[in-house]
Design a protein around this motif. Structure first.
Motif, PDB file in Angstrom:
ATOM      1  N   SER A 174      89.659 -85.420 -19.132  1.00 12.81           N
ATOM      2  CA  SER A 174      89.929 -86.554 -18.244  1.00 12.81           C
ATOM      3  C   SER A 174      88.632 -87.037 -17.608  1.00 12.81           C
ATOM      4  CB  SER A 174      90.916 -86.149 -17.147  1.00 12.81           C
ATOM      5  OG  SER A 174      92.126 -85.645 -17.696  1.00 12.81           O
ATOM      6  N   THR A 177      85.654 -90.516 -12.762  1.00 13.23           N
ATOM      7  CA  THR A 177      85.118 -91.876 -12.584  1.00 13.23           C
ATOM      8  C   THR A 177      84.274 -92.231 -13.799  1.00 13.23           C
ATOM      9  OG1 THR A 177      83.786 -93.347 -11.196  1.00 13.23           O
ATOM     10  CG2 THR A 177      83.077 -91.062 -11.322  1.00 13.23           C
ATOM     11  N   LYS A 183      82.155-100.229 -13.139  1.00 11.36           N
ATOM     12  CA  LYS A 183      83.166-100.374 -12.101  1.00 11.36           C
ATOM     13  C   LYS A 183      82.928-101.639 -11.287  1.00 11.36           C
ATOM     14  CE  LYS A 183      84.284 -96.594  -9.807  1.00 11.36           C
ATOM     15  NZ  LYS A 183      84.151 -95.321  -9.047  1.00 11.36           N
ATOM     16  N   SER A 197      87.080 -99.982  -8.800  1.00 11.44           N
ATOM     17  CA  SER A 197      88.059-100.154  -9.869  1.00 11.44           C
ATOM     18  C   SER A 197      87.340-100.294 -11.201  1.00 11.44           C
ATOM     19  CB  SER A 197      88.902-101.408  -9.624  1.00 11.44           C
ATOM     20  OG  SER A 197      89.526-101.371  -8.356  1.00 11.44           O
ATOM     21  N   PHE A 198      88.057-100.002 -12.284  1.00 10.72           N
ATOM     22  CA  PHE A 198      87.452-100.173 -13.599  1.00 10.72           C
ATOM     23  C   PHE A 198      87.295-101.662 -13.901  1.00 10.72           C
ATOM     24  CE2 PHE A 198      87.822-100.638 -18.269  1.00 10.72           C
ATOM     25  CZ  PHE A 198      86.624-100.009 -18.587  1.00 10.72           C
ATOM     26  N   SER A 229      91.764 -88.637 -21.836  1.00 16.77           N
ATOM     27  CA  SER A 229      92.312 -89.388 -20.705  1.00 16.77           C
ATOM     28  C   SER A 229      91.161 -90.089 -20.003  1.00 16.77           C
ATOM     29  CB  SER A 229      93.033 -88.442 -19.742  1.00 16.77           C
ATOM     30  OG  SER A 229      93.336 -89.074 -18.521  1.00 16.77           O
ATOM     31  N   TRP A 231      91.114 -91.477 -17.148  1.00 14.78           N
ATOM     32  CA  TRP A 231      91.410 -91.659 -15.732  1.00 14.78           C
ATOM     33  C   TRP A 231      91.901 -90.357 -15.132  1.00 14.78           C
ATOM     34  CZ3 TRP A 231      92.708 -95.346 -19.402  1.00 14.78           C
ATOM     35  CH2 TRP A 231      93.670 -94.912 -20.337  1.00 14.78           C
ATOM     36  N   ASN A 232      91.824 -90.280 -13.851  1.00 12.99           N
ATOM     37  CA  ASN A 232      92.422 -89.195 -13.085  1.00 12.99           C
ATOM     38  C   ASN A 232      92.966 -89.805 -11.800  1.00 12.99           C
ATOM     39  OD1 ASN A 232      92.772 -86.260 -12.130  1.00 12.99           O
ATOM     40  ND2 ASN A 232      91.440 -87.114 -10.550  1.00 12.99           N
ATOM     41  N   PRO A 234      94.818 -92.636 -11.172  1.00 15.94           N
ATOM     42  CA  PRO A 234      94.278 -93.997 -11.202  1.00 15.94           C
ATOM     43  C   PRO A 234      94.856 -94.941 -10.159  1.00 15.94           C
ATOM     44  CG  PRO A 234      95.874 -93.702 -12.957  1.00 15.94           C
ATOM     45  CD  PRO A 234      95.657 -92.345 -12.354  1.00 15.94           C
ATOM     46  N   CYS A 244      88.644 -93.724  -9.470  1.00 16.43           N
ATOM     47  CA  CYS A 244      88.539 -95.089  -9.980  1.00 16.43           C
ATOM     48  C   CYS A 244      89.951 -95.654 -10.114  1.00 16.43           C
ATOM     49  CB  CYS A 244      87.834 -95.104 -11.333  1.00 16.43           C
ATOM     50  SG  CYS A 244      87.642 -96.756 -12.047  1.00 16.43           S
ATOM     51  N   TRP A 246      92.918 -98.124 -11.442  1.00 14.46           N
ATOM     52  CA  TRP A 246      93.326 -98.872 -12.627  1.00 14.46           C
ATOM     53  C   TRP A 246      94.634 -99.584 -12.321  1.00 14.46           C
ATOM     54  CZ3 TRP A 246      91.406 -98.725 -17.861  1.00 14.46           C
ATOM     55  CH2 TRP A 246      90.256 -97.946 -18.042  1.00 14.46           C
ATOM     56  N   MET A 251      95.529-100.516 -17.891  1.00 16.98           N
ATOM     57  CA  MET A 251      95.485 -99.253 -18.625  1.00 16.98           C
ATOM     58  C   MET A 251      96.132 -99.395 -19.999  1.00 16.98           C
ATOM     59  SD  MET A 251      96.990 -95.491 -17.541  1.00 16.98           S
ATOM     60  CE  MET A 251      95.914 -95.306 -16.117  1.00 16.98           C
TER      61      MET A 251
END
Length: 521
Positions: A174, A177, A183, A197-198, A229, A231-232, A234, A244, A246, A251
């Protein structure tokens, strides 16, 4: 039989009674045989007393539910393992045969693997990450470049597991960030503190980054990169750690339009996308449902639907029905007690009930704990407690290690969860708050019983509908014993029963056969 040659001591010579010895004190041309070491057998080897109870726990093998993919832990704190002089023992305690027998690994793709402008990647697989746990080189790196130290830690851990031939592990990774350059930051947000944010303008670069990592690790170690993955958590870019944000549709679009095509292009068609990973399970259920309802083609991206188990009350442990209906596996990919620290058996029983509920109520295919090992002072994040955060020289097992092991050690990958029926009699009543689940793979079975009663132990018959047991072993953990093994032979009339102590977890394993058949010994 095994042939050996013995060195004679004086006392051994007297015991052997006159066997001629050579000048070098070895036995003279005599081949001495001893029996092979006795293996612990699971087969029946006797008769148990006739049971007095009529209460029954019955496996119903025809009532099938989800397939089990496995159990594991995260290495978001990989450096805590890397800096321990007993790091090999830690990994054996987590993944070894005498430990938890984990077969899922969750690692991290670090933003530091990309250059600051995001144009080049270096995943460190060709660097010398074999630094001694307390070496001057390791301490210097920790103080000068903590990000690289963390990357080296993960490389060492995976290298060790591969050297131990643990190639059955499902590795997935995962991202907390992405590199900051990919970002966007709104008003009042800063590049530190996990905000931002992404920026979808960098979707192509980000897909190449994730795929490059997966390919580098697969090429280096030959591991099964089961999933990626990006993201973590999100939906919650919270302070205190990297994060970060999403959007849901953002996504989906990244998975369908960028990540899946790039994985396929680089020969990683079998690598799945771990989708979701929101911190609260109920929110993850809604997120996945929204994604699939609005984008039916998401299933073609080959996803695993995932969520974390934080701040979860029993009523929120729900199935991800939208994913199940499309044949998508569901994983709970992170959980722990992030608010209080409790190392007692009370805590262990809490987690046994939690694992049971995620398997039976949420119907997850896999459960992944948070920190396998680290030092904690105010939270219950770990299974193994090291005696220092950065460079430790010892650790111990926290009680929840054992209750979780009642699941991870004995439920085989590929098992199918099936229904369990309990029939209680007045004379020997099964506690109402017993949690029972059962799993079948080929001709083997596993039953896990979580007896939450702090006052009542009980005996119960064990049956399997339409079949017969061929062997039976129980493993018991409570405040005084851990993984205590006991063979459960049948009575003279063929009945089998188990004693379930108060406030305990009992796992029962063995083989079964069709009624009227006899297994060859």
């Amino acid at each position: 039989m095994k042939k050996i040659y013995l060195l004679l001591s004086a006392s051994l010579f007297m015991l052997l009674g006159g066997i001629t010895a050579c000048d070098d004190n070895s036995l003279s041309n005599d081949e001495v045989y001893i029996p092979d070491p006795q293996m612990i057998s699971d087969e029946d080897d006797g008769i148990s007393p006739e049971p007095t109870t009529e209460s029954v726990i019955r496996i119903q093998p025809e009532n099938k539910h989800q397939e089990i993919d496995g159990f594991g832990c995260n290495f978001g704190w990989a450096e805590a393992v890397y800096g321990c002089t007993k790091r090999e023992q830690i990994m054996d305690d987590l993944y070894g045969e005498n430990g938890l027998r984990f077969n899922v690994y969750r690692g991290e793709v670090c933003a530091s693997s990309a250059s600051k402008d995001g144009k080049t990647f270096n995943f460190k697989t060709n660097e010398n990450y074999h630094l001694g746990a307390h070496s001057s080189e390791a301490k210097a790196l920790f103080n000068s470049d903590a990000d690289k130290f963390k990357e080296y830690a993960q490389l060492w851990i995976i290298d060790y597991l591969c050297k131990k031939k643990r190639m059955d592990i499902y590795y997935f990774f995962s991202v907390w960030t992405p590199p900051i350059v990919w970002k966007s930051f709104g008003e009042g947000e800063t590049e530190s503190g996990g905000s931002g944010s992404f920026n979808s303008d960098y979707s192509k670069e980000y897909a190449e980054f994730l795929t490059g990592f997966a390919k580098a690790f697969k090429d280096k170690f030959g591991i099964n990169v089961y999933g990626m993955s990006g993201w973590n958590e999100p939906d919650q870019a919270m302070g205190g750690w990297d994060g970060c944000l999403w959007g849901n549709q953002q996504m989906v679009d990244f998975c369908i339009d960028y990540l899946r095509p790039e994985l396929n292009k680089q020969g990683l068609q079998d690598t799945k996308i771990i989708y979701g990973e929101l911190p609260w399970w109920a929110n993850a259920v809604d997120w996945v449902k929204t994604s699939l309802e609005n984008n039916p083609s998401l299933v073609d991206a080959d996803i695993v639907a995932a969520g974390h188990g934080y701040s979860t009350v029993d009523s929120n442990i729900l199935p991800m029905a939208a994913a199940e209906e499309k044949g998508i596996h569901v994983w709970q990919t992170e959980t722990c007690d992030d608010k209080t620290r409790d190392e007692t058996w009370n805590d262990a029983m809490k987690w046994a009930k939690n694992y049971h509920d995620y398997l039976t109520k949420a119907r997850t295919n896999a459960i992944v704990w948070w920190a396998g090992a680290r030092q904690c002072s105010t939270t219950g994040e770990n299974l193994l407690q090291t005696n220092a955060w950065d460079f430790s020289d010892d650790y111990y097992r926290v009680d929840r290690y054992y209750s979780i092991g009642q699941f991870s050690r004995y439920i085989q990958r590929g098992s199918i969860r099936v229904d369990v029926e309990t029939v209680s009699t007045t004379a020997n009543r099964i506690p109402r708050d017993l949690s029972a689940s059962a799993y079948i793979k080929d001709d083997t079975y596993t039953i896990v019983l979580v007896n939450k009663s702090q006052s009542k132990a009980f005996d119960t018959l064990l049956e399997i509908e339409g079949k017969e047991f061929d062997s039976m072993i129980s493993y018991t953990s409570n405040s005084s014993v851990k993984w205590l093994r006991k063979k459960l032979n049948p009575s003279s009339t063929g009945k089998r029963y188990v004693n379930v102590p108060k406030y305990s977890v009992v796992t029962i394993t063995g083989k079964f056969r069709e009624k009227g058949t006899q297994t060859e010994r």
